[in-house]
Design an enzyme around this catalytic site. Structure first.
Site, short mmCIF file in Angstrom:
data_model
loop_
_atom_site.label_atom_id
_atom_site.label_comp_id
_atom_site.label_asym_id
_atom_site.label_seq_id
_atom_site.Cartn_x
_atom_site.Cartn_y
_atom_site.Cartn_z
N ARG A 33 0.82 -1.22 0.00
CA ARG A 33 0.00 0.00 0.00
C ARG A 33 0.85 1.26 0.00
O ARG A 33 0.46 2.27 -0.59
CB ARG A 33 -0.93 0.00 1.21
CG ARG A 33 -2.06 -0.97 1.02
CD ARG A 33 -2.96 -0.96 2.20
NE ARG A 33 -4.20 -1.66 1.90
CZ ARG A 33 -5.03 -2.11 2.81
NH1 ARG A 33 -4.75 -1.95 4.09
NH2 ARG A 33 -6.14 -2.72 2.47
N LYS A 204 -18.89 -16.28 2.95
CA LYS A 204 -20.35 -16.21 3.07
C LYS A 204 -21.06 -15.59 1.88
O LYS A 204 -20.58 -14.64 1.28
CB LYS A 204 -20.70 -15.37 4.29
CG LYS A 204 -20.29 -16.01 5.58
CD LYS A 204 -20.70 -15.10 6.71
CE LYS A 204 -20.45 -15.74 8.06
NZ LYS A 204 -20.61 -14.71 9.10
N GLY A 360 -9.49 -8.58 -0.45
CA GLY A 360 -8.29 -8.85 0.35
C GLY A 360 -7.69 -10.24 0.17
O GLY A 360 -6.49 -10.37 -0.10
N GLY A 383 -12.99 -3.85 0.46
CA GLY A 383 -14.38 -3.42 0.62
C GLY A 383 -14.76 -2.34 -0.38
O GLY A 383 -15.88 -2.34 -0.91
P1 AMP Z 1 -14.10 -13.40 2.35
O1 AMP Z 1 -13.49 -12.49 3.37
O2 AMP Z 1 -15.58 -13.41 2.34
O3 AMP Z 1 -13.48 -13.25 0.97
O4 AMP Z 1 -13.76 -14.85 2.84
C1 AMP Z 1 -12.45 -15.30 2.96
C2 AMP Z 1 -12.42 -16.42 3.93
O5 AMP Z 1 -13.26 -17.45 3.49
C3 AMP Z 1 -11.04 -17.02 4.05
O6 AMP Z 1 -10.57 -16.76 5.35
C4 AMP Z 1 -11.27 -18.49 3.83
O7 AMP Z 1 -10.59 -19.30 4.75
C5 AMP Z 1 -12.76 -18.66 4.01
N1 AMP Z 1 -13.27 -19.83 3.28
C6 AMP Z 1 -13.08 -20.11 1.99
N2 AMP Z 1 -13.63 -21.29 1.66
C7 AMP Z 1 -14.20 -21.77 2.78
C8 AMP Z 1 -14.92 -22.96 3.09
N3 AMP Z 1 -15.16 -23.89 2.15
N4 AMP Z 1 -15.36 -23.12 4.36
C9 AMP Z 1 -15.10 -22.19 5.29
N5 AMP Z 1 -14.43 -21.04 5.06
C10 AMP Z 1 -13.98 -20.83 3.83
#
Ligand code: AMP
Length: 402
Positions: A33, A204, A360, A383
């Site tokens: 950054r 999620k 990220g 974000g």
């Molecule tokens: P996000 O911040 O929404 O992009 O989510 C990233 C996070 O999702 C990372 O820390 C991953 O470890 C988690 N993640 C990815 N795939 C899975 C999965 N199949 N089950 C649980 N967590 C996951």
């Protein structure tokens, strides 16, 4: 635009995003950054201007000490001064307060070619509230305002948005980094060469609902990986065992799948998964169809068939947008899917596709694999990029146009 402003003899208040990760001793562990802001700073200095830098670092208001005071040691921007001076090849002056008498004195004394870094903007409680009085104090320090902090452009804070009010048109602009972020995102949103493929992963569905809905309006292919895939698979009657599922989003997942069909978007879920008997790096693992995961097991990465299917679509694409990892890539046994997708995106880019990686974790994956310069653009704003792609107006950008 930067090129329309004559910085000679002017003082520029430059909001940057120096919110870098630090280790226990306060050493910078990733300076991406800081480097990303250098072209803007150098341009102003080269033109004969002086630079007053504003940035936040961490969340000092939320992580106060037990006695209620700000943890200055942990969140001070002093941690940045040495490295920034080295990168710029000139001494950076540091003011140990974000505003106030000393900041005013140091800003007034600043000469063309000099750089002054003020203390963490978030030490001021008014920063995150978008406080006008605070913004005015900053504005009084300079002739021109430059916002190069794309990572915080989605926040209407005093130093990212309110402050722009106090500068007339022609005396406020995006920095080069912010401009590049906006141009690259616009390329995907408004003039993509087709086929256009979006790859969305991460934990999620609920975090990415707006993005998914929006993407279905204009992409040709939508590849879903990561934890969010299992909510979609369960919504179609699949057995997902103990995989991450948002029960309250099953109906939404069904609606998104229906919308994809209606719009003619090819939406791919992972055919198979690497499943584990525990959420741990040393868990037992095997490969199973994503809709036949036994109880007691959970899907933590996309499997080999999913990798092959996703990679084939990626290789056929002319524009690629990637947000979110395909699995729990922080743990080695579940990093294969994310790595394979990063490689496919890099290969497709090598064949002439335009690729934008934002968010990220996918950025971290691409960087860690040494593929950052093999994709077209790596966004610095997680974000902020998400909100931009969702079609929202970012306060930090809107404020420059008023
Ligand atoms: P996000 O911040 O929404 O992009 O989510 C990233 C996070 O999702 C990372 O820390 C991953 O470890 C988690 N993640 C990815 N795939 C899975 C999965 N199949 N089950 C649980 N967590 C996951």
């Amino acid at each position: 635009m930067m090129k329309d402003i004559d910085f000679k003899g002017k003082k520029a208040l430059v909001r940057v995003d120096f919110n870098v990760p630090l280790d226990e001793e306060g050493n910078i562990t990733d300076d991406t950054r800081i480097r990303a802001a250098l072209p803007t700073i150098r341009h102003i200095l080269d033109q004969g201007g002086a630079v007053i830098l504003l940035s936040h670092l961490g969340r000092p208001q939320k992580k106060r000490k037990a006695d209620g005071s700000i943890d200055v040691e942990r969140f001070t921007l002093r941690h940045i001064v040495g490295h920034l001076s080295e990168l710029l090849g000139r001494e950076v002056q540091f003011c140990p307060e974000p505003v106030g008498e000393q900041a005013r004195r140091m800003a007034t004394a600043l000469q063309p070619g000099e750089v002054l870094l003020l203390e963490n903007t978030r030490f001021e409680p008014g920063e995150e509230k978008g406080d006008e009085a605070l913004a005015r104090q900053w504005a009084e320090l300079a002739d021109v305002y430059v916002n190069d902090a794309f990572g915080t452009a989605h926040r209407a804070h005093a130093s990212t948005a309110t402050v722009a009010k106090f500068f007339p048109k022609g005396a406020k602009t995006m920095g080069f980094l912010m401009q590049a972020e906006v141009e690259n995102a616009n390329k995907v949103l408004h003039s993509p060469e087709r086929p256009l493929t979006a790859i969305v992963g991460g934990a999620k569905v609920s975090d990415k609902i707006l993005l998914l809905e929006r993407l279905l309006d204009f992409v040709d292919n939508l590849l879903i990986g990561g934890g969010m895939a299992y909510t979609f698979i369960k919504s179609q009657g699949g057995q997902v065992g103990n995989s991450l599922v948002e029960e309250d989003r099953l109906e939404l997942a069904r609606q998104l799948l229906a919308k994809a069909e209606e719009k003619g978007v090819r939406m791919l879920l992972p055919l198979d998964s690497v499943i584990a008997d525990r959420f741990a790096a040393d868990a037992q693992t095997k490969v199973a169809p994503s809709d036949a995961i036994p109880d007691g097991w959970m899907g933590l990465d996309i499997g080999p068939d999913a990798i092959a299917a996703f990679s084939a679509v990626i290789m056929d694409s002319k524009t690629i947008l990637w947000n979110g990892p395909m699995g729990v890539f922080e743990m080695e046994p579940f990093a294969k899917g994310t790595k394979a997708i990063a490689e496919a995106v890099a290969r497709a880019t090598g064949q002439g596709a335009f690729s934008l990686v934002g968010g990220g974790d996918s950025v971290a994956a691409v960087t860690r694999m040494g593929l950052a310069d093999k994709v077209s653009f790596v966004s610095t704003g997680g974000g902020a990029m998400l909100e931009f792609l969702e079609g929202k107006t970012l306060p930090g950008i809107a404020a420059l146009q008023d």
